[in-house]
Design a protein around this motif. Structure first.
Motif, mmCIF file in Angstrom:
data_model
loop_
_atom_site.group_PDB
_atom_site.id
_atom_site.type_symbol
_atom_site.label_atom_id
_atom_site.label_comp_id
_atom_site.label_asym_id
_atom_site.label_seq_id
_atom_site.Cartn_x
_atom_site.Cartn_y
_atom_site.Cartn_z
ATOM 1 N N LEU A 167 -21.991 -12.248 -68.551
ATOM 2 C CA LEU A 167 -22.787 -11.097 -68.984
ATOM 3 C C LEU A 167 -22.003 -10.203 -69.936
ATOM 4 N N SER A 173 -30.114 -8.692 -64.428
ATOM 5 C CA SER A 173 -29.278 -8.155 -65.499
ATOM 6 C C SER A 173 -30.140 -7.732 -66.692
ATOM 7 N N GLN A 215 -26.746 -7.777 -74.556
ATOM 8 C CA GLN A 215 -27.690 -7.311 -73.536
ATOM 9 C C GLN A 215 -28.885 -6.611 -74.196
ATOM 10 N N LEU A 223 -29.759 -9.092 -69.537
ATOM 11 C CA LEU A 223 -29.702 -10.234 -70.440
ATOM 12 C C LEU A 223 -31.119 -10.705 -70.760
#
Length: 215
Positions: free
Chosen positions: A81, A37, A86, A39
């Motif tokens: 998420l 991801s 992010q 993240l």
């Protein structure tokens, strides 16, 4: 990697050993999925810490992973998420550069190490750079990136349900790289032996600096 992030990573690794195999398996899949991801890594470890706390508490009262976070682990991760900030496009690009720097650094070290040993033995100040080596380095980078992305994104997909064609194409691509490395041995350029050494050092420094800055 920042000291606090490294400390949290080590703490999470130690606490994960307290979980039963069933919980460890689910947690591993979740962490692998989060790695793909956008993240930030520090937040990934914080999420991992929170999930580990939930699992340890649930394990103590005899619950299963599904009873704690639901049957669909992917949906649970996607929900997390969506709620957390992010990395922006710039930071994500830097993360990609960081990861590829390490892959290229290792690839160049492996490819040129035998020739560097030859230089030390023969006192020849030049290395032979072939087209096959250049192509193989490109193949190695794309192979590593595609393989990791595929593994992370399919963390919750059973092996038998994963796209076998895509997986085989990754290794076929690497095999093609090895074939070209073996057959395209005609010398293309003669370069001073210190050039690949300098490039490897610069790539390693780039990886280290970006890892510290980004994590």
């Amino acid at each position: 990697m920042r000291q606090e992030t490294k400390a949290l990573l080590e703490q999470n690794n130690q606490r994960e050993t307290l979980l039963s195999p069933d919980f460890q398996s689910v947690l591993t899949d979740m962490v692998v999925y989060l790695r793909a991801s956008r993240l930030p890594f520090s937040l990934q470890e914080q999420v991992r810490q929170d999930i580990t706390d939930m699992f340890l508490a649930g394990q103590a009262r005899g619950a299963s992973p599904a009873e704690i976070i639901g049957m669909d682990y992917k949906v649970f991760c996607d929900t997390i998420l969506q709620e957390l900030p992010q990395n922006n496009r710039r930071t994500q690009t830097l993360c990609t550069i960081r990861d590829m720097s390490l892959v290229l650094c290792v690839g160049m070290a492996v490819l040129f190490l035998p020739e560097l040993i030859g230089v030390l033995l023969s006192h020849t100040p030049f290395l032979t750079l072939t087209l096959g080596k250049l192509i193989f380095l490109i193949v190695l980078i794309t192979f590593a990136y595609a393989l990791v992305e595929n593994i992370c994104k399919n963390a919750f997909t059973p092996t038998e349900k994963q796209n076998a064609l895509i997986k085989n194409m990754h290794f076929l691509w690497l095999f093609v790289g090895f074939i070209l490395l073996f057959f395209l041995k005609k010398p293309a350029w003669e370069i001073p032996f210190w050039v690949p050494l300098a490039v490897v050092v610069l790539l390693f420094l780039c990886y280290g600096l970006l890892s510290h800055y980004l994590d």
